[in-house]
Design an enzyme around this catalytic site. Structure first.
Site, PDB file in Angstrom:
ATOM      1  CD  GLU A 135      -2.968  -1.178   2.270  1.00  0.00           C
ATOM      2  OE1 GLU A 135      -2.710  -0.617   3.343  1.00  0.00           O
ATOM      3  OE2 GLU A 135      -4.052  -1.745   2.023  1.00  0.00           O
ATOM      4  CG  ASP A 158      -7.597  -5.601   4.783  1.00  0.00           C
ATOM      5  OD1 ASP A 158      -7.224  -5.820   5.937  1.00  0.00           O
ATOM      6  OD2 ASP A 158      -7.649  -4.465   4.289  1.00  0.00           O
ATOM      7  CD  GLU A 173      -9.795  -1.386   8.042  1.00  0.00           C
ATOM      8  OE1 GLU A 173      -8.913  -2.024   8.655  1.00  0.00           O
ATOM      9  OE2 GLU A 173      -9.622  -0.889   6.914  1.00  0.00           O
TER      10      GLU A 173
END
Ligand code: BDP
Length: 696
Positions: free
Chosen positions: A306, A380, A408
């Protein structure tokens, strides 16, 4: 004023005062977490405990022994409702005696009833003071949860060595994916001002057996490696040390090219891991770090992921990258936790395959103080994923699990989702790496491949909100993570029950109601967000639904890439006729996942692109089944709000109101997830929502 009126006013004031004090004495803002130590309400238990412990002897005067005494003072006087006497020797029956026993391991402890010097005692013993603290918390927990103190014969040691929280905290106080306020670390105040909350944080972690904190975000900032910040970090380490918590830092790969060491090396032209000047730079930096923090734990590394820099920028491998750091801190006993969260699109078109493809060829190349840290699933932290196939497949390198405590992708600090059932599903997954019984838990604890170093990490959900975690129930996830890190064999039910008794109520009906409610929350969340193996269907905030999103700077950041919905069906074909991700698993999973008929429903759309009218095991079409699942999820949340309402008189009013408000939003959000997703997918299936589902 007339006397009668005066009397009325006085009465009113008295009543207001009384009400105020009643509310106050019950109001619980959640700050004390599971360490409330309320007086034992069951009178029989109370007298039993009072007889069992009336005096304490802690042999030792280290800072950890001081912590033990403070904790016992607080815990015992709170629960027993009377002062506890501390003495230097065993003088009477009912003595709790705490001492080191060198035959035991450092963190291992035993708790037993024993007659010592002709007196009835409870003893807590361990090889080191930190084990005594763990034993102390265990005994206090037994009392908080109403266990008997007779015939004690407890022997406990952690199954995993490194049990850390990862804080994704930034220099400016923000927290990446943090939903409970700002960072606990007040960098501007440190090192001169040391917030008392640091001690409370350490205490809470020690009560669970967590023994490390990575203080800064994996997307790291070089500032943490300046001398100025190392001095601040040293202060935190000083506070944490008596609680057995080591500090760790996330590095940024380009540090050598960004700054000078204390001895003046750098900034360099490169951060190439094989360059001699870079090697020298890291050695010097390590020396500096250990000068300030002699028991510094080590580094966490996010590299070539990322947009973060990494060894591949210099045409070197992840192993080269990890070993450079490992060599620098090995002389001090430090370790490197090198993340496998990489998904370079050049490696393979299927994101799920990439980490395995990059790391497997490096298995024999890592130094002995390196662990590869992999998220539980291959993509993820989605509400449900199959297990990352690296677990079990890497033999020579210890793979540590990274779990996400912060929610998240599971409704932030708004949705009530108890995560222990999810973690248990992962931990109990049999990788078959060495035949049956090679569960992920046993891979992590080193028993499958005989790894010497073992670890587990939880991405923390803490912040400076008064109740630490934003949602009161999110405290149960911090609690559950710590408990499982110590002992992955505990069940999600047992952990929930302990947490409820320690945090909410000891009323047995209420415990059962709340526990049952908690146990179904994870499956409900999957159902209203991403049922039947769907994943990555969220909008860019990672909170609400976004199945329609098909454009982003990277295709593998779009929900459309994962759902692949079209008029023929839905799901990502990862079978041998698709991306062949299934071949990364050991048999029999390889074959089970590969075949649409044997693939478990819960992973179906993860592994297969399935026709809308495909007949499911239930006899329904895929489309109908999908609708059923979405509605099952939202029904659960609605029911949960009602269940909670029925707890009104059983729980603290402040907690009750707080959770009620969260649940109201949860109901709204879950319906939005359901409706947005069904509506979008219906555009392809062109099939009606089954009446039976809607009318339910
Ligand atoms: C993703 C998060 C991102 C993290 C990344 C990571 O969205 O904020 O930086 O994981 O784990 O889930 O590195």
């Amino acid at each position: 004023m007339k006397p009668k009126k005066m009397f009325k006013i006085a009465m009113l004031a008295f009543i207001i005062l009384l009400c105020g004090s009643i509310n106050h004495s019950f109001a619980d803002d959640g700050y004390d977490l599971w360490l409330k130590y309320n007086k034992i309400s069951d009178s029989q238990k109370l007298s039993e405990y009072q007889a069992a412990i009336s005096s304490v002897v802690v042999m030792g005067d280290s800072p950890t022994c001081k912590v033990i005494k403070d904790e016992l003072q607080k815990g015992l006087s709170g629960m027993l409702g009377k002062d506890i006497s501390f003495s230097d020797s065993i003088e009477k029956d009912g003595t709790l005696a705490i001492y080191t026993l060198k035959e035991l391991g450092d963190e291992e402890f035993i708790i037993k009833n024993l007659r010592v010097d002709d007196k009835d005692c409870i003893i807590i013993a361990s090889g080191k003071d930190i084990g005594l603290l763990y034993g102390t918390f265990d005994l206090l927990r037994m009392m908080q949860t109403g266990k008997s103190l007779d015939n004690l014969n407890i022997s406990s040691k952690p199954k995993i060595q490194i049990r850390v929280l990862n804080h994704w905290d930034n220099r400016n106080g923000s927290i990446e994916r943090g939903y409970a306020g700002k960072s606990l670390w007040k960098w501007d105040e440190l090192p001169d001002t040391v917030d008392s909350r640091y001690t409370d944080y350490a205490r809470a972690n020690a009560s669970l057996g967590i023994n490390g904190s990575v203080l800064n975000n994996v997307n790291s900032d070089a500032v943490f490696f300046t001398t100025e910040y190392l001095k601040k970090i040293a202060k935190l380490a000083d506070v944490f040390r008596p609680y057995g918590i080591k500090v760790y830092l996330s590095i940024r790969y380009t540090l050598p090219s960004q700054m000078k060491t204390e001895n003046g090396i750098g900034p360099l032209q490169t951060a190439d891991p094989l360059d001699p000047t870079v090697i020298e730079w890291w050695k010097d930096k390590a020396q500096e770090i250990y000068k300030y923090i002699p028991d510094f734990g080590g580094f966490l590394v996010k590299a070539n992921s990322e947009g973060q820099p990494g060894p591949q920028d210099y045409d070197k491998t992840h192993a080269d990258g990890a070993n450079l750091l490992a060599d620098a801190i090995a002389p001090y006993g430090g370790i490197v936790m090198y993340r496998a969260f990489v998904y370079d699109p050049d490696v393979d078109p299927d994101r799920a395959k990439r980490a395995y493809m990059e790391f497997m060829p490096l298995d024999e190349q890592f130094k002995s103080n390196v662990l590869v840290q992999a998220k539980n699933g291959p993509v993820d932290f989605q509400p449900r994923e199959p297990v990352q196939p690296l677990f079990g497949a890497m033999v020579h390198t210890p793979v540590m699990a990274e779990l996400q405590v912060t929610q998240e992708y599971l409704g932030w600090s708004t949705h009530l989702v108890y995560l222990a059932p999810m973690w248990k599903e992962y931990l109990e997954f049999d990788t078959y790496a060495k035949g049956e019984g090679s569960t992920m838990a046993k891979v992590i604890d080193g028993s499958v491949h005989d790894n010497k170093l073992t670890g587990i990490a939880g991405v923390s959900n803490t912040g400076d909100d008064r109740n630490w975690c934003g949602h009161f129930f999110a405290q149960s996830n911090w609690f559950a993570y710590g408990r499982l890190a110590w002992d992955h064999e505990l069940t999600a039910e047992e952990i929930a029950e302990d947490w409820i008794k320690m945090s909410i109520t000891t009323d047995s009906d209420a415990i059962n109601t709340i526990k049952t409610m908690m146990m179904g929350t994870w499956e409900a969340c999957i159902n209203y967000q991403e049922p039947l193996g769907l994943h990555h269907q969220m909008d860019n905030s990672h909170y609400g639904p976004g199945p329609q999103i098909s454009r982003a700077s990277r295709i593998d950041w779009t929900p459309a890439y994962y759902n692949k919905a079209d008029e023929n069906g839905i799901g990502f074909d990862r079978s041998s006729t698709g991306s062949d991700f299934t071949s990364q698993y050991f048999s029999p999973w390889k074959e089970i996942f590969d075949n649409i008929e044997t693939c478990p429903d819960k992973y179906l759309l993860w592994f297969h692109h399935v026709a809308w009218d495909y007949k499911m095991k239930s006899g329904r079409t895929l489309w109908d089944e999908l609708c059923v699942k979405y509605y099952e999820g939202t029904d659960y949340v609605e029911q949960m709000a009602k269940t909670w309402e029925s707890m009104k008189d059983k729980v603290d009013p402040e907690i009750f109101d707080h959770v009620t408000a969260k649940l109201n939003q949860h109901v709204i959000d879950s319906a939005k997830w359901r409706d947005t997703c069904i509506q979008y997918f219906q555009g392809f299936s062109k099939m009606p929502i089954p009446e039976s589902v809607k009318n339910n």
